[in-house]
Motif scaffolding. Sequence first.
Motif, PDB file in Angstrom:
ATOM      1  N   TYR A   2       3.573  -2.259 -11.420  1.00  8.93           N
ATOM      2  CA  TYR A   2       2.811  -1.922 -10.230  1.00  8.93           C
ATOM      3  C   TYR A   2       3.471  -2.375  -8.928  1.00  8.93           C
ATOM      4  O   TYR A   2       3.359  -1.706  -7.889  1.00  8.93           O
ATOM      5  CB  TYR A   2       1.390  -2.468 -10.352  1.00  8.93           C
ATOM      6  CG  TYR A   2       1.195  -3.906  -9.956  1.00  8.93           C
ATOM      7  CD1 TYR A   2       0.433  -4.240  -8.853  1.00  8.93           C
ATOM      8  CD2 TYR A   2       1.772  -4.947 -10.684  1.00  8.93           C
ATOM      9  CE1 TYR A   2       0.227  -5.547  -8.475  1.00  8.93           C
ATOM     10  CE2 TYR A   2       1.579  -6.249 -10.323  1.00  8.93           C
ATOM     11  CZ  TYR A   2       0.807  -6.560  -9.220  1.00  8.93           C
ATOM     12  OH  TYR A   2       0.628  -7.865  -8.858  1.00  8.93           O
ATOM     13  N   LYS A   3       4.203  -3.484  -8.926  1.00  8.78           N
ATOM     14  CA  LYS A   3       4.858  -3.925  -7.697  1.00  8.78           C
ATOM     15  C   LYS A   3       5.925  -2.929  -7.274  1.00  8.78           C
ATOM     16  O   LYS A   3       6.077  -2.624  -6.077  1.00  8.78           O
ATOM     17  CB  LYS A   3       5.474  -5.317  -7.900  1.00  8.78           C
ATOM     18  CG  LYS A   3       4.446  -6.426  -8.012  1.00  8.78           C
ATOM     19  CD  LYS A   3       5.123  -7.786  -8.086  1.00  8.78           C
ATOM     20  CE  LYS A   3       4.085  -8.899  -8.164  1.00  8.78           C
ATOM     21  NZ  LYS A   3       4.712 -10.236  -8.239  1.00  8.78           N
ATOM     22  N   LEU A   4       6.669  -2.420  -8.258  1.00  7.88           N
ATOM     23  CA  LEU A   4       7.684  -1.416  -7.972  1.00  7.88           C
ATOM     24  C   LEU A   4       7.038  -0.141  -7.443  1.00  7.88           C
ATOM     25  O   LEU A   4       7.519   0.471  -6.475  1.00  7.88           O
ATOM     26  CB  LEU A   4       8.476  -1.123  -9.249  1.00  7.88           C
ATOM     27  CG  LEU A   4       9.625  -0.121  -9.146  1.00  7.88           C
ATOM     28  CD1 LEU A   4      10.701  -0.653  -8.230  1.00  7.88           C
ATOM     29  CD2 LEU A   4      10.204   0.167 -10.532  1.00  7.88           C
ATOM     30  N   LEU A   5       5.944   0.249  -8.065  1.00  3.49           N
ATOM     31  CA  LEU A   5       5.232   1.449  -7.651  1.00  3.49           C
ATOM     32  C   LEU A   5       4.749   1.336  -6.208  1.00  3.49           C
ATOM     33  O   LEU A   5       4.896   2.272  -5.408  1.00  3.49           O
ATOM     34  CB  LEU A   5       4.044   1.685  -8.590  1.00  3.49           C
ATOM     35  CG  LEU A   5       3.250   2.978  -8.419  1.00  3.49           C
ATOM     36  CD1 LEU A   5       4.150   4.185  -8.636  1.00  3.49           C
ATOM     37  CD2 LEU A   5       2.074   3.004  -9.389  1.00  3.49           C
ATOM     38  N   VAL A   6       4.205   0.189  -5.848  1.00  2.00           N
ATOM     39  CA  VAL A   6       3.725  -0.019  -4.481  1.00  2.00           C
ATOM     40  C   VAL A   6       4.881   0.061  -3.489  1.00  2.00           C
ATOM     41  O   VAL A   6       4.756   0.650  -2.403  1.00  2.00           O
ATOM     42  CB  VAL A   6       2.993  -1.371  -4.366  1.00  2.00           C
ATOM     43  CG1 VAL A   6       2.732  -1.732  -2.905  1.00  2.00           C
ATOM     44  CG2 VAL A   6       1.679  -1.326  -5.131  1.00  2.00           C
ATOM     45  N   GLN A   7       6.035  -0.508  -3.844  1.00  2.00           N
ATOM     46  CA  GLN A   7       7.201  -0.431  -2.961  1.00  2.00           C
ATOM     47  C   GLN A   7       7.668   1.005  -2.779  1.00  2.00           C
ATOM     48  O   GLN A   7       8.124   1.385  -1.693  1.00  2.00           O
ATOM     49  CB  GLN A   7       8.332  -1.310  -3.506  1.00  2.00           C
ATOM     50  CG  GLN A   7       8.056  -2.798  -3.372  1.00  2.00           C
ATOM     51  CD  GLN A   7       9.154  -3.667  -3.956  1.00  2.00           C
ATOM     52  OE1 GLN A   7      10.080  -3.179  -4.612  1.00  2.00           O
ATOM     53  NE2 GLN A   7       9.065  -4.970  -3.725  1.00  2.00           N
ATOM     54  N   PHE A   8       7.571   1.800  -3.830  1.00  2.00           N
ATOM     55  CA  PHE A   8       7.905   3.225  -3.713  1.00  2.00           C
ATOM     56  C   PHE A   8       6.961   3.921  -2.728  1.00  2.00           C
ATOM     57  O   PHE A   8       7.390   4.721  -1.898  1.00  2.00           O
ATOM     58  CB  PHE A   8       7.799   3.906  -5.079  1.00  2.00           C
ATOM     59  CG  PHE A   8       8.963   3.638  -6.009  1.00  2.00           C
ATOM     60  CD1 PHE A   8       9.968   2.772  -5.666  1.00  2.00           C
ATOM     61  CD2 PHE A   8       9.044   4.280  -7.232  1.00  2.00           C
ATOM     62  CE1 PHE A   8      11.032   2.515  -6.525  1.00  2.00           C
ATOM     63  CE2 PHE A   8      10.104   4.052  -8.100  1.00  2.00           C
ATOM     64  CZ  PHE A   8      11.092   3.161  -7.746  1.00  2.00           C
ATOM     65  N   TRP A   9       5.669   3.626  -2.834  1.00  3.11           N
ATOM     66  CA  TRP A   9       4.684   4.230  -1.923  1.00  3.11           C
ATOM     67  C   TRP A   9       4.996   3.872  -0.469  1.00  3.11           C
ATOM     68  O   TRP A   9       4.929   4.723   0.421  1.00  3.11           O
ATOM     69  CB  TRP A   9       3.278   3.749  -2.280  1.00  3.11           C
ATOM     70  CG  TRP A   9       2.751   4.237  -3.594  1.00  3.11           C
ATOM     71  CD1 TRP A   9       3.233   5.263  -4.346  1.00  3.11           C
ATOM     72  CD2 TRP A   9       1.637   3.696  -4.311  1.00  3.11           C
ATOM     73  NE1 TRP A   9       2.487   5.399  -5.495  1.00  3.11           N
ATOM     74  CE2 TRP A   9       1.492   4.465  -5.494  1.00  3.11           C
ATOM     75  CE3 TRP A   9       0.744   2.662  -4.078  1.00  3.11           C
ATOM     76  CZ2 TRP A   9       0.487   4.204  -6.425  1.00  3.11           C
ATOM     77  CZ3 TRP A   9      -0.254   2.409  -5.015  1.00  3.11           C
ATOM     78  CH2 TRP A   9      -0.380   3.176  -6.171  1.00  3.11           C
ATOM     79  N   SER A  23      -0.431  -7.202   5.114  1.00  2.00           N
ATOM     80  CA  SER A  23       0.868  -6.600   4.841  1.00  2.00           C
ATOM     81  C   SER A  23       0.698  -5.280   4.102  1.00  2.00           C
ATOM     82  O   SER A  23      -0.319  -5.027   3.446  1.00  2.00           O
ATOM     83  CB  SER A  23       1.734  -7.553   4.008  1.00  2.00           C
ATOM     84  OG  SER A  23       1.256  -7.628   2.675  1.00  2.00           O
ATOM     85  N   LEU A  24       1.714  -4.420   4.206  1.00  2.13           N
ATOM     86  CA  LEU A  24       1.697  -3.143   3.500  1.00  2.13           C
ATOM     87  C   LEU A  24       1.607  -3.362   1.991  1.00  2.13           C
ATOM     88  O   LEU A  24       0.992  -2.574   1.272  1.00  2.13           O
ATOM     89  CB  LEU A  24       2.952  -2.341   3.847  1.00  2.13           C
ATOM     90  CG  LEU A  24       3.028  -1.786   5.268  1.00  2.13           C
ATOM     91  CD1 LEU A  24       4.375  -1.133   5.517  1.00  2.13           C
ATOM     92  CD2 LEU A  24       1.919  -0.798   5.531  1.00  2.13           C
TER      93      LEU A  24
END
Length: 444
Positions: A2-9, A23-24
Motif C-alpha cells: 500500500y505504501k508503494l501504491l500511495v506513492q504512485f497515486w 502530508s500527501l
Amino acid sequence: MYKLLVQFWIAQGYIKQLIPSQSLQEIGFEYFNDLVDRSFFQEVGERFSREELTCKMNNLMHDLAESVAGMESSIVDLEGHASQVGENCRHISINPSLIPSLEGNMLRTLLHFPNMRIQILSDETWDLIIANGRRLRLLKLDDIDFKMIPRSIHKLKHLRYLDLSYNRGLKILPKGICNIPNLQVLKLDRCWELEELPKKIENLVNLTHLGCEDCNGLTHMPRGIGKLSSLETLSMFVVDKDGSHGGADLSELRGLNKLRGELRIRNLGFVKNAKERFKAANLKEKRHLRSLVLEWGFYFDDNDDDDKSLEDLQPHPNLKELCIQGWRGDAEFPSWISFLTNLVHIKIWGLGSKFKHLPSFAQFPCLQDLVICDLTELEYMDDNSPKGGQGEPQSFFPSLKYLCLRDCPNMKSWWRKRSIDDSNEDDTTVMAFPCLSLSFLFKD
C-alpha cells in the motif's frame, strides 16, 4: 504494497492536499483505507515488515478497472504485444528488452515487467526512454543491473517518481538528477556500490522520499541535504568518517522534522565535537519518526576526547522502535529512555559496550520485542529490585512476545539489589510474562 501504491497515486497527481498540515502520504493512506472499507481491495495483510501491508483487487473490480482504463494501460511481456501498444497508452509495465519496440511519447508511467531473468538496460534503451518519455511522471527501473545513468536524464522534467533500487553495480549518479524540478521520490535502496549522492541535492526542493537503505558503499551525505524541508523519508544518514569527503554533519538533520518511518544514523563513533553535533541533530523534535537506529560502527575514533554521550541523542517520545549498535561509551544508560513508553521494539548490541546494567524495561506497556546481544560487561538486566508479596508473580512486561538474550557472559542476575534491606527479600519471586510466545537465552 500500500505504501508503494500511495506513492504512485501521488506521482500521478491523483491526491490533492486540502489541509497544509496534512502530508500527501497521510491523505493517500486515508484513500486506501476508504477503498478497503468499500471492498475495492481484499486480502489486506502483513508481509515481511511489521508496517507493510499487501493487498489485491477484488476480481470484479479488477475487470471493471481494466474496462474503464481501455487502451490507456497495458502490460507487455511478449514482443508481439509491444507493437500493439497504441499512442494513447499512458501507463505501461514492460520487459526492458521490449522498450525499443514502443512507439509514441505520451507515457506517464513506465514500470519494468518483473521476471526471474537478469535484465540489462543498454545505453540505447536509456536514450529511447529519455527521447520518448518527456511526459513521464513515474519511472520504475529497479533490479535491472545497469551501472550508469545518462546525464540527459534531467530532460525528464515532469518526473516525480524515480526508482533505481537493487541496481547493485551503480556507483555514481549524474548531476542532472538534481535538475529534475518536480522529483518527489528517489529510491536507491540496496544499490550496494553507490559511493555518493549528487552534490547539489538541495536543488530537489520537492523531494519527500530519499531511500538509500543498505547502500553500504555510501561514505557520506552531501552538504545541503538539510535544506530539503519537505523530506519525509531519509532511510540512512552516513557520517563522514574522516571528513575527507566534505560531507554533511549531523547538524543538517536539525530542521528535517517531517521525517517519518525509520532513520538509521551510521558511523556515530567518528563524530567530532560530538556533544554539540548530537544536540544539533535535534532528534527530540522528530515526532513522526517510527524507528531510530544508532550505529557506532566497528571502529571508534580514539583521538577524539569529546564525550560521545547517548544523553545528547534524545528522540521524541512517539518513537516505536529503538536500536543501539556498537555503543562503547558510558556505562550508564541515558535518562531519556524512561520517557519512551511507546516503544514496541528494543534492540541493543555491540562488542565492547560498557553497560553494566540496563534500565527497567519491564513496565513499558507496549514493548513486544526485546533483543540484547553481545553486551560483555552486562551484569544485570534490570536496575530495580522487584517489589511485591513473597512468591507472588511480579507485574512484568505486560505485552512482551519475543525475548532474546545472547552472548552476555558476565550477567549475574535479572535484578540488581540496590540496598542492604533489599538483600533480605525473597529471591524466589516469580516473573510473569503474560504474552511471551518465544524466547532465546544464550550464555557462553
